[in-house]
Write an enzyme that holds these catalytic residues in place. Structure first.
Site, PDB file in Angstrom:
ATOM      1  N   GLY A 251       0.838  -1.196   0.000  1.00  9.94           N
ATOM      2  CA  GLY A 251       0.000   0.000   0.000  1.00  9.94           C
ATOM      3  C   GLY A 251       0.871   1.244   0.000  1.00  9.94           C
ATOM      4  N   ALA A 252       1.595   1.467  -1.098  1.00  6.92           N
ATOM      5  CA  ALA A 252       2.588   2.543  -1.145  1.00  6.92           C
ATOM      6  C   ALA A 252       1.901   3.891  -1.348  1.00  6.92           C
ATOM      7  CB  ALA A 252       3.589   2.266  -2.261  1.00  6.92           C
ATOM      8  N   THR A 253       1.402   4.419  -0.269  1.00 10.99           N
ATOM      9  CA  THR A 253       0.620   5.648  -0.255  1.00 10.99           C
ATOM     10  C   THR A 253       1.065   6.463   0.946  1.00 10.99           C
ATOM     11  OG1 THR A 253      -1.210   4.291  -1.066  1.00 10.99           O
ATOM     12  CG2 THR A 253      -1.757   6.524  -0.410  1.00 10.99           C
ATOM     13  N   THR A 254       0.937   7.787   0.872  1.00 12.77           N
ATOM     14  CA  THR A 254       1.340   8.616   2.009  1.00 12.77           C
ATOM     15  C   THR A 254       0.364   9.766   2.187  1.00 12.77           C
ATOM     16  OG1 THR A 254       3.187   9.831   3.007  1.00 12.77           O
ATOM     17  CG2 THR A 254       2.938  10.004   0.622  1.00 12.77           C
TER      18      THR A 254
ATOM     19  N   THR B 232      -1.570  10.897  -1.397  1.00 13.21           N
ATOM     20  CA  THR B 232      -1.011  10.690  -2.729  1.00 13.21           C
ATOM     21  C   THR B 232      -0.298   9.351  -2.792  1.00 13.21           C
ATOM     22  OG1 THR B 232       1.071  11.811  -2.186  1.00 13.21           O
ATOM     23  CG2 THR B 232      -0.678  13.168  -3.136  1.00 13.21           C
TER      24      THR B 232
END
Length: 521
Positions: A339-342, A358
């Site tokens: 879940g490469a989200t920030t 994003t």
């Protein structure tokens, strides 16, 4: 000394960039745009100018809106489908291995660059040169890599080592990126400097042209001149969910996450949750049951109706027809373990709030030459392509679980929050909201307490701080449950800014390196 605002983010550089804008007299929008520009440099596995996202922002005086700059399906004007550079890559998470698809054919039309510029144009107070300055400095001069960024970069090494252009962005010298390493991206620094120093339209045109030249059909991609000419961020009205004396504002269709969070709140209100002992047996079983119902909603044709009948999602959030939706539930989808989200949240001293999430996916393993920008792989992620890869019509807005959220009382912001974490975003935000609004937990506890997630027949949960009989009850009800005995980035990264009784505060999610800065002058 006066307080100018509060920012909660997943990296010290990101938070520092936003706080600097607040100290210089900027508002929440200046702060969040500066923070996200910095994040494209210092949180490089998670976000990129060639990624996408959404920002919910506003205040009691002028209201609230969503600036949606997520990705669009490319391929406008193509007479035939080209041969794509689109390949599977196995990523080892330790407990499991997962396959993502990368290459130029995995890149969707990105919105992050133009989305950040549009948000600043709509509401920024400081000059663009001031807002880009922290990102420019760290890109040109280098920054110290955080433990979280080093850990995530190590996980996605098979992707970021795919091409020399991307490997140069991630690996100083010849060794694997380590926490404490100094990393620079001078090409990106020069691009950002030019963006702030001159006419941004010139740099945007250069960026669009490079996308078409290097990610078009002749090179195994789908992005065309017609795609970039048509792309503009979309301004949307937030979903509104009444919950006691508060109103929860969140991301509307075609985002998947906001409607699921809203429906979960409606179900929780009907169950009168909040009386159970926090982290006790009844609380944990109630949360698991609630999250299972939200999962059933997702499996009941929800994604298809986001496009074909978005009004039905607003009806769902209003509480209409939830049982009928659940009855249509189908089998679960596989989880994206990373879940490469920030996410970044800001509230300023004047009462403006902004929440922005994003992502760059895992990245496609290819970069724009001379610009230092790693492109997304949104077309290669199972989570956001439930109908299969490359099945959307060109120009279609892609869906996402991103759910930037603001809680208001009398239209004044109380909380601004959101999370990374792929499908777990909905569970993380829903639990944080219930912890705050139903269980009335202290802010840090609400964000960092043990979490659960349900997808179909599978339960995942953290057991730290949870009563032993609650853990036993969860295992009895969910025999195949996966238990984590320590906080895990699998469960997202909720970053929350708060304004309570005239005091600004914040909480960062320690699962993903969360940090809070109170900006004072």
């Amino acid at each position: 000394m006066s307080i100018r605002g509060v920012i909660a983010a997943s990296d010290p550089h990101t938070a520092a960039a936003g706080a600097r804008m607040l100290r210089r007299g900027g508002n929440a929008v200046d702060a969040i745009v500066a923070a996200k520009l910095a994040a494209t440099v210092t949180e490089l596995p998670l976000t990129s100018l060639a990624g996408g996202g959404a920002c919910l922002w506003g205040d009691a005086k002028d209201g609230y809106e969503v600036v949606d700059f997520f990705a669009a399906m490319p391929g406008r004007g193509l007479a035939a489908f080209p041969v794509l550079d689109f390949a599977p890559v196995a990523v080892d998470f330790g407990q499991t291995t997962q396959t993502f698809h990368v290459g130029k054919g995995a890149a969707a039309v990105p919105g992050e660059l133009v989305g950040l510029l549009e948000l600043h144009r709509r509401a920024g107070r400081l000059s663009l040169a001031e807002v880009v300055a922290p990102a420019v400095a760290w890109a040109r001069d280098g920054f110290m890599v955080s433990p979280q960024i080093a850990r995530i970069a190590a996980v996605i090494t098979p992707i970021v080592s795919r091409s020399p252009a991307v490997a140069r962005l991630f690996f100083p010298g010849e060794h694997m990126l380590q926490a404490g390493d100094r990393l620079a991206n001078p090409d990106l620094g020069d691009f950002l400097h030019a963006l702030g120093a001159g006419n941004p339209a010139v740099q945007v045109a250069q960026y669009w042209s490079s996308l078409v030249d290097h990610f078009g059909p002749a090179h195994g991609g789908l992005i065309t001149a017609a795609d970039v000419a048509a792309y503009v961020p979309v301004i949307r009205e937030p979903l509104r969910v009444e919950f006691g004396r508060h109103t929860v504002l969140t991301n509307p269709p075609p985002s998947a996450g906001g409607g699921l969070v809203g429906a979960g709140l409606r179900i929780a209100a009907g169950l009168d949750l909040g009386q159970e002992t926090f982290l006790g047996r009844e609380h944990q079983l109630a949360m698991a049951a609630l999250l299972a119902t939200v999962s059933d909603l997702r499996q009941s044709g929800y994604d298809e109706r986001l496009r074909s009948d978005p009004a039905s999602i607003r009806d769902l959030v209003a509480g209409d027809g939830i049982p009928a939706w659940v009855a249509r539930a189908r089998s679960r989808r596989r989880e994206n373990a990373l879940g490469a989200t920030t996410h970044v949240s800001v509230i300023d001293a004047e009462g403006m709030a902004a929440a922005m999430t994003t992502s760059n996916g895992e990245g496609c393993g290819e970069a724009l030459p001379g610009l230092g920008i790693h492109l997304n792989n949104f077309l290669g992620e199972d989570d956001i392509n439930p109908g299969g890869f490359h099945q959307l019509a060109p120009g279609s807005w892609m869906s996402t679980m991103m759910s930037p959220t603001i809680v208001v009382a009398g239209e004044r912001p109380c909380f601004a929050l959101g999370s990374g974490g792929s499908n777990r975003i909905r569970s993380a935000i829903l639990q944080a909201l219930l912890n705050l609004l139903a269980y009335r937990r202290p802010l840090d506890d609400a964000v960092n307490a043990a979490r659960l997630h349900v997808e179909g027949a599978q339960l995942w949960f953290e057991d730290f701080g949870v009563d032993a009989d609650a853990v036993a009850a969860l295992h009895a009800a969910w025999p195949e449950a996966m238990c984590f005995d320590a906080p895990s980035l699998f469960f997202g990264g909720v970053n929350c800014a708060a304004s309570l009784d005239g005091q600004l505060a914040g909480a960062g999610d320690r699962r993903r390196g969360g940090v809070v800065v109170i900006a004072e002058d």
